[in-house]
Design a protein around this motif. Structure first.
Motif, PDB file in Angstrom:
ATOM      1  N   THR A 138       0.343   4.298  -0.153  1.00 55.99           N
ATOM      2  CA  THR A 138      -0.041   5.496   0.589  1.00 55.99           C
ATOM      3  C   THR A 138       0.326   5.375   2.073  1.00 55.99           C
ATOM      4  O   THR A 138       0.301   6.354   2.792  1.00 55.99           O
ATOM      5  CB  THR A 138      -1.549   5.749   0.466  1.00 55.99           C
ATOM      6  N   ASN A 139       0.638   4.149   2.502  1.00 54.97           N
ATOM      7  CA  ASN A 139       0.993   3.953   3.902  1.00 54.97           C
ATOM      8  C   ASN A 139       2.465   4.321   4.103  1.00 54.97           C
ATOM      9  O   ASN A 139       3.358   3.590   3.712  1.00 54.97           O
ATOM     10  CB  ASN A 139       0.749   2.492   4.284  1.00 54.97           C
ATOM     11  N   LEU A 157      -7.651   3.557   4.438  1.00 52.74           N
ATOM     12  CA  LEU A 157      -7.196   4.942   4.290  1.00 52.74           C
ATOM     13  C   LEU A 157      -5.724   5.084   4.646  1.00 52.74           C
ATOM     14  O   LEU A 157      -5.167   6.163   4.545  1.00 52.74           O
ATOM     15  CB  LEU A 157      -8.019   5.865   5.185  1.00 52.74           C
ATOM     16  N   SER A 158      -5.085   3.994   5.079  1.00 53.56           N
ATOM     17  CA  SER A 158      -3.684   3.997   5.487  1.00 53.56           C
ATOM     18  C   SER A 158      -3.411   5.064   6.536  1.00 53.56           C
ATOM     19  O   SER A 158      -2.423   5.770   6.489  1.00 53.56           O
ATOM     20  CB  SER A 158      -2.759   4.243   4.288  1.00 53.56           C
ATOM     21  N   VAL A 159      -4.339   5.187   7.487  1.00 56.06           N
ATOM     22  CA  VAL A 159      -4.171   6.166   8.555  1.00 56.06           C
ATOM     23  C   VAL A 159      -2.991   5.759   9.434  1.00 56.06           C
ATOM     24  O   VAL A 159      -2.768   4.576   9.669  1.00 56.06           O
ATOM     25  CB  VAL A 159      -5.456   6.234   9.405  1.00 56.06           C
ATOM     26  N   ASP A 160      -2.248   6.745   9.866  1.00 52.08           N
ATOM     27  CA  ASP A 160      -1.110   6.490  10.742  1.00 52.08           C
ATOM     28  C   ASP A 160      -1.553   5.655  11.941  1.00 52.08           C
ATOM     29  O   ASP A 160      -2.567   5.933  12.580  1.00 52.08           O
ATOM     30  CB  ASP A 160      -0.540   7.825  11.222  1.00 52.08           C
ATOM     31  N   GLN A 161      -0.758   4.636  12.264  1.00 50.00           N
ATOM     32  CA  GLN A 161      -1.162   3.678  13.298  1.00 50.00           C
ATOM     33  C   GLN A 161      -1.364   4.335  14.658  1.00 50.00           C
ATOM     34  O   GLN A 161      -2.179   3.905  15.448  1.00 50.00           O
ATOM     35  CB  GLN A 161      -0.106   2.579  13.407  1.00 50.00           C
ATOM     36  N   ASN A 191       4.142   4.622   6.877  1.00 52.26           N
ATOM     37  CA  ASN A 191       4.821   3.859   7.926  1.00 52.26           C
ATOM     38  C   ASN A 191       5.468   2.608   7.368  1.00 52.26           C
ATOM     39  O   ASN A 191       6.443   2.106   7.886  1.00 52.26           O
ATOM     40  CB  ASN A 191       3.831   3.424   9.007  1.00 52.26           C
ATOM     41  N   ASP A 213       0.867  -1.179   0.000  1.00 56.18           N
ATOM     42  CA  ASP A 213       0.000   0.000   0.000  1.00 56.18           C
ATOM     43  C   ASP A 213       0.900   1.224   0.000  1.00 56.18           C
ATOM     44  O   ASP A 213       1.491   1.591   1.007  1.00 56.18           O
ATOM     45  CB  ASP A 213      -0.882  -0.033   1.260  1.00 56.18           C
ATOM     46  N   TYR A 223       4.283  -0.372   7.606  1.00 59.46           N
ATOM     47  CA  TYR A 223       4.045  -1.560   8.429  1.00 59.46           C
ATOM     48  C   TYR A 223       2.639  -1.478   8.996  1.00 59.46           C
ATOM     49  O   TYR A 223       2.022  -0.412   8.986  1.00 59.46           O
ATOM     50  CB  TYR A 223       5.057  -1.675   9.581  1.00 59.46           C
TER      51      TYR A 223
END
Lengths: 504, 367, 366
Positions: free
Chosen positions: B226-227, C336-340, B229, B224, B231
């Motif tokens: 767009t992620n 949405l790949s929101v920050d964890q 991080n 992904d 992880y």
């Protein structure tokens, strides 16, 4: 009443020599009660006389220490309410014990749902409910949620429930305390009907006029002992009171010594509720005046007090005190502006049951005892002492839990609490509900004393004799509006009733 | 009535106590045989960050038998993954007269917890052996009678990355399902705030990339993009299989061979998460006998992971040597007891400075 | 504005939309402030559905594949996997209680199922894969026992549910750890589950196009249906609501309060153990962490779905909505790949806001 045609000598219930002790107290001492079929038997006595304890022994809530109970000649000893219900002994409780979030029919058939195989049959439940309601002339939709109904209707449901058990003995514990005159009439029709069917009714109430009207026999108790059992024909109000309190009580109301000043203190204009039915209420109240608010249940009396006090949201209208605008958007603001509200349901919204007299007394005026951010215990004790003596509260100590006091003394504690906030206007909602005859007199005396000190008192009551006996003027409400004003000196109950029905 | 109640209460109390006695029995079995004489034979208190960790359960079993064999009087404590709990039980143990503390620290996020323990021990002159979860040199060096037995926590990630890189270079076209020349991967992180997890997450991918680049292949691509991080982390910080299963299941609903964007590689911080991902893959028709296998890598070499590697549903894991760690700790403990130099009998190759023993990892890809 | 919503035949109250039309007519009789209030009331009363729809629209605009068939099936199956435990704990909340031992009960059930249905049995060395029906019965019996202990302690000793289930939570956790230490297992993860077990739970029910729907979705639907019947059509259900609403009233009406409380908790225990049985097969790797914290999401879902902590209030449909809403939000944030790190904050806010809005329905305004 005494020549009741259905009354006969068949004894339904006989309680003999019932004795019950609690640690340190002998609550019942050889009390006897005999209820004949087809009669209404009134059970009277001041709070603490042992009426409730006697009934609890009947229903198996308490284990009696001695004595015998016979139902239709057979000795019985119920283990619990269910046992009693199944044997035809039911009770309509004063404090309604209902599952408020459930609907009417669920409450009526609770514990004995009609079944269809493994499932509860809603259809049969509905039909049976309608049948019971039709029989009693009650107009309530069986699927209504209990919490959405007024207390009076909930009480009717409770009565219907007792009837639906085909009970032979039905105990009514203060059934009219939350009913209007009209609803009381309806209740009496139902009671008469049950009596005509041969039921035995035990009727517990403080209201003399009702007792004299509805009962066939009267048993009076005092301090856990049996005092007298007489046919109602042999009784008068004075005689009953004398038996109950053990002394003569010549006047029901103290002398009215307050002087109504010319000066207007509280002035209400066009008061209209946001969520309530209250519409365009305007009136003036004077210093030193006791102003009564009469009307049927739901006519807007309580709402008037709550809206003035800021406990209910105001849509429009003004409230001024001594010419100063007091909008009272919150109750905190109202207290700061010199208002005090004594609520209708003392147990639910008035007292903090498990807290002490001291804590109950100082809760509204805590800021007076602050010293460097901490509460000064000594000052609080002084205030509480003042309240106990000024209100003539009977209590063993300041640290007694308030719930262990009688209703009248609880009410006095709350009055004392409000006086410590130094209010100019006292809004009292049913101040004597559920209080003994003797204690009522003391509450009246306190109210009059307050007016004498120049305070303005607004008092809501469903008991018209009380309004006529204590107030200076009476405002009558109907359908959320002000229907008229009468002078307490000259008005009659009929006059007030006519006004109360004006906008219904 | 009341007598009965009291009796019942006493009875249940007795039961609880006897249970506790049973539970504590493991340690005090053999307390005799102490010939040290230099110190009174107080209990050796061992504090695990939790009893509920598969790898540390192996360490614990190995330690229990090694200590029992050495005739040491010891007791195990469960920190329940809460530093406060652990510190409290350390206080109690010191008060009880513990002779040596072996601590598997809960809070590795800062030095404070460890330093606090060292200070307490130093004040009573009790030796401390930290193990498994990392403690910094400054803390360990602040007290002579202190040592750390662990692994070079960057090493697991590095070895995992190297293993992945080598596997990919050897099987590149088979792994690259959509044939776009780039391997897309997902990384499952065990706990957002854990040092171990942070380094495994970092090196697992970096070292694999290094091997790939050296072999002339493009670097890994997070599935992904767009992620940022790169992880997905177990929200409960439990390194759990369930978190990985749920993430993987959601990923597979969006990324598939049919969409030509299938995730082609799974890297997990531990074997639990690797196995969780495999369960989701299996439910979606992968990684079973006769099906396409998405390469999945973990760390720890738990029995379950080894079984999965043996049956082909998983590719590789990094083995932490539980017995090696247990033996090193027991050696140090007996050295302290006998007044020898603390690292006597430890393979000098494992030593780092005068404070630390590193138990080496090894690659496991099946037997 | 009002005229536009009124259609000429709006007076005829027939057809499928008669309720809606009646509402529109009612709306037209209102004026000014009342009309405003009507609209806000309606919005708040249906807030949960509105939030779901808005969330879906928002996420779908950002990541269109969120509303693809496979994604929808994924959300439904994740919802299904969490539904049984929520259905169980909801009963405890209706009784004005709670149950924080739920997650550990799930864990224990999963461990027992896993240990009896593995091809490499290390807890009971040498024992083969046991018959599925037997294992299901054992697991259900264990769940029922846990529920019985919870319910009994609560009803008999009048202890607060939080205290009782806090205790059983700890006891269960210890039991799980001891259980995993049995035989040669040595605290290791249970795996190598039998194909039959995994298939029964996670196998394919049917496929839509290429998307497989797992079997446990069907089981969750069946469980929801059974619970609906129990809640609405049986004496136990009615008594449960009565006891939750007013225990004293139920008592004086002859309801066996103790029996009701115990049965509701037994029912809940069974639901947890079934959840454990499913999760074991779904995740296929069972250890002491399995089930950890499951109760937190389950309780949150119930409360979001309108099962009130006040007691006596709750609907099965609400629970399903609550679980679904939580799942949509979690999965959506993932898409949405929101920050964890932000995820925790969002999760907390969603629960807080959803419950606040729901509570508004029960507030009596003055």
């Amino acid at each position: 009443m005494s020549n009741n045609p259905t009354a006969n000598d068949t004894v339904l219930l006989r309680m003999e020599g019932i004795t019950k002790s609690f640690p340190g107290v002998k609550a019942l001492d050889g009390v006897s009660l005999t209820v004949r079929a087809g009669t209404v038997h009134a059970l009277m006595g001041e709070n603490g006389a042992g009426k409730s304890t006697l009934m609890k022994c009947l229903f198996g809530v308490y284990n009696k220490d001695g004595g015998h109970i016979y139902l239709e000649g057979k000795e019985i000893n119920f283990k619990n309410s269910k046992d009693a219900l199944e044997n035809g002994v039911a009770m309509v409780h004063q404090e309604l014990n209902q599952a408020l979030k459930r609907n009417v029919m669920d409450n009526i058939w609770l514990g004995r749902y009609p079944m269809n195989g493994p499932f509860v049959s809603e259809a049969k439940m509905y039909q049976d409910t309608v049948a019971v309601f039709d029989d009693l002339g009650i107009h309530v939709e069986p699927t209504t949620i209990m919490s959405t109904m007024p207390v009076s209707q909930r009480q009717m449901v409770e009565i219907a429930k007792a009837v639906s058990y085909n009970s032979k003995i039905i105990v009514f514990d203060e059934p009219t305390s939350s009913l209007t005159e009209e609803e009381v009439e309806h209740l009496f029709r139902i009671i008469n009907m049950l009596r005509d069917r041969g039921c035995g009714i035990i009727y517990i109430s403080h209201k003399m006029d009702e007792i004299l009207r509805i009962s066939d026999d009267i048993t009076v108790m005092r301090d856990g002992t049996w005092v007298a059992t007489e046919p109602v024909a042999n009784m008068t109000m004075d005689k009953i009171i004398k038996l109950m309190v053990g002394r003569e009580l010549t006047n029901r109301f103290p002398p009215k010594e307050n002087v109504v000043s010319k000066e207007v203190s509280l002035s209400v204009r066009g008061l209209t509720g946001m969520y309530s039915a209250l519409r365009d209420v305007s009136f003036d109240a004077h210093k030193g005046e006791i102003l009564g608010l009469a009307g049927l249940d739901g006519s807007g009396r309580t709402e008037t007090l709550e809206t003035i006090f800021g406990a209910a949201t105001k849509k429009s209208g003004t409230v001024t005190l001594n010419g100063r605008d007091t909008p009272n958007r919150t109750t905190k603001e109202a207290v700061a502006n010199g208002y005090a509200l004594l609520t209708e349901e003392r147990r639910a919204t008035g007292i903090f049951g498990i807290l002490s007299i001291l804590e109950n007394t100082v809760i509204s005026s805590l800021k007076n005892y602050l010293q460097g951010g901490f509460l000064n215990q000594r000052k609080m004790e002084e205030s509480t002492d003042w309240s106990i003596s000024a209100m003539r509260i009977k209590t063993p100590s300041q640290s007694t839990q308030i719930r262990s006091l009688s209703g009248g003394n609880q009410q006095k504690v709350i009055l004392g609490r409000w006086l410590l906030t130094n209010p100019e206007v006292l809004l009292l909602d049913e101040p004597t509900r559920g209080i003994d005859v003797g204690a009522k007199y003391e509450i009246y005396q306190l109210i009059i004393d307050l007016a004498k000190q120049g305070k303005t008192v607004l008092m809501v009551s469903s008991e018209m004799p009380e309004l006529l006996g204590v107030c200076d003027r009476i405002l009558v409400m109907s359908g959320g509006r002000l229907a008229g004003e009468v002078s307490a000196k000259t008005a009659t109950q009929e006059e007030i009733m006519t006004l109360a029905a004006k906008y219904v | 009535m009341n007598v009965k109640k009291v009796l019942a209460l006493l009875l249940s109390l007795c039961m609880a106590l006897s249970l506790a006695a049973c539970g504590g029995g493991g340690g005090d079995a053999a307390s005799g045989g102490d010939d040290s004489g230099s110190k009174p034979a107080g209990e050796v208190s061992i504090f695990y960050y939790t009893f509920n960790d598969t790898y540390l359960s192996s360490v614990r079993s190995a330690m229990d038998s090694a200590l029992a064999a050495a005739g040491v009087n010891f007791n195990n404590y469960d920190g329940n993954n809460i530093q406060t709990t652990q510190t409290d039980s350390i206080d109690t143990a010191i008060a009880k007269g513990a002779s040596i503390l072996a601590v598997n620290l809960v809070d590795t996020g800062s030095n404070d917890a460890a330093q606090n323990i060292v200070d307490k021990a130093k004040a009573q002159n009790i030796p401390v052996v930290f193990f498994n979860r990392s403690v910094e040199e400054s803390v360990v060096s602040s007290y002579d009678n202190c040592a750390f037995v662990g692994t070079d926590y960057t090493q697991a990630g590095k070895m995992q990355g190297d293993m992945i890189g080598q596997y990919l270079v050897e099987n590149y076209d088979a792994v690259d399902l959509n044939g776009d020349g780039v391997i897309s991967y997902v990384m499952f992180k065990g706990d957002e705030a854990n040092q171990e997890a942070i380094y495994r997450t970092q090196y697992g991918q970096e070292n694999a990339d290094a091997v790939l680049t050296a072999a002339g292949k493009p670097a890994l691509k997070f599935y992904d993009e767009t992620n940022t991080n790169r992880y997905l982390v177990d929200q409960n910080g439990a390194w759990s299989a369930q978190a990985a299963t749920d993430y993987m299941q959601t990923i597979l609903s969006q990324y598939s061979e049919a969409n030509n964007n299938m995730v082609e590689l799974v890297i997990a911080n531990n074997d639990e998460m690797a196995l969780g991902a495999i369960a989701a893959l299996q439910n979606a028709g992968y990684n079973s006998a006769g099906k396409t296998v998405i390469p999945v890598f973990g760390v720890d070499a738990t029995d379950a992971a080894r079984a999965a590697i043996d049956n082909g549903s998983m590719i590789g894991t990094i083995k932490q040597d539980a017995e090696g760690m247990a033996n090193a700790i027991v050696t140090i403990i007996t050295n302290f007891q006998n007044g020898n130099d603390k690292f006597d009998g430890i393979d000098p190759g494992y030593l780092e400075g005068t404070w630390r023993v590193n138990i080496p990892y090894s690659v496991y890809t099946g037997e | 504005m009002a005229e536009q919503t009124t259609t000429p035949n709006s007076t005829i109250k027939k057809g499928p939309f008669r309720k809606i039309r009646a509402e529109i007519d009612h709306f037209n009789t209102l004026t000014g402030k009342d009309r405003q209030r009507y609209i806000t009331d309606m919005l708040f009363n249906n807030a949960m559905y509105i939030i779901i729809v808005l969330a879906i629209i928002f996420i779908a605009i950002r990541v269109p594949s969120f509303v693809s068939l496979s994604s929808i099936v994924n959300i439904i199956s994740l919802t299904a996997s969490r539904l049984p435990i929520a259905l169980g704990v909801a009963g405890c909340i209706v009784l004005a209680g709670t149950d924080i031992s739920a997650g550990r009960a799930v864990g224990l059930a999963a461990c027992i199922a896993g240990s009896l249905l593995t091809t490499a049995n290390k807890i009971f060395p040498g024992m083969g894969v046991q018959p599925l029906p037997l294992v299901i019965l054992i697991v259900i019996a264990v769940g029922a026992l846990i529920g019985f202990v919870n319910g009994f302690c609560m009803a008999k000793f009048k202890l607060h549910p939080y205290i009782v289930t806090l205790s059983t939570q700890l006891i269960l956790y210890g039991t799980i750890l001891l259980y995993l230490k049995m035989g040669e297992n040595n605290g290791q993860t249970l795996s190598s589950l039998s194909e039959g077990y995994r298939n029964l739970v996670a196998g394919t029910l049917f496929t839509i196009g290429t998307v497989a729907v797992p079997r446990y979705v069907l089981y969750a639907i069946i469980l929801a249906a059974i619970m609906w019947v129990i809640w609405n059509k049986t004496t136990l259900g009615k008594n449960m609501f009565a006891v939750g609403s007013n225990e004293e009233a139920a008592n004086v009406s002859g309801v066996n309060v103790m029996r009701t409380i115990i049965l509701v908790f037994v029912m809940a225990g069974i639901m947890y153990s079934i959840t454990g049985f499913f999760e074991g097969a779904r995740i296929a790797s069972i250890n002491g962490n399995t089930g950890f914290n499951y109760e937190a999401d389950a309780i949150a879902a119930c409360v979001i779905g309108g099962v009130s902590f006040v007691g006596g209030i709750g609907k099965i449909s609400g629970i399903i909505t609550g679980v679904l809403l939580l799942q949509i939000i979690f999965t959506g944030l993932n898409f949405l790949s929101v920050d964890q790190n932000i995820l925790y904050i969002i999760k907390g806010l969603v629960i807080l806001v959803a419950c606040a809005i729901d509570m508004r329905k029960y507030l009596v305004r003055k």
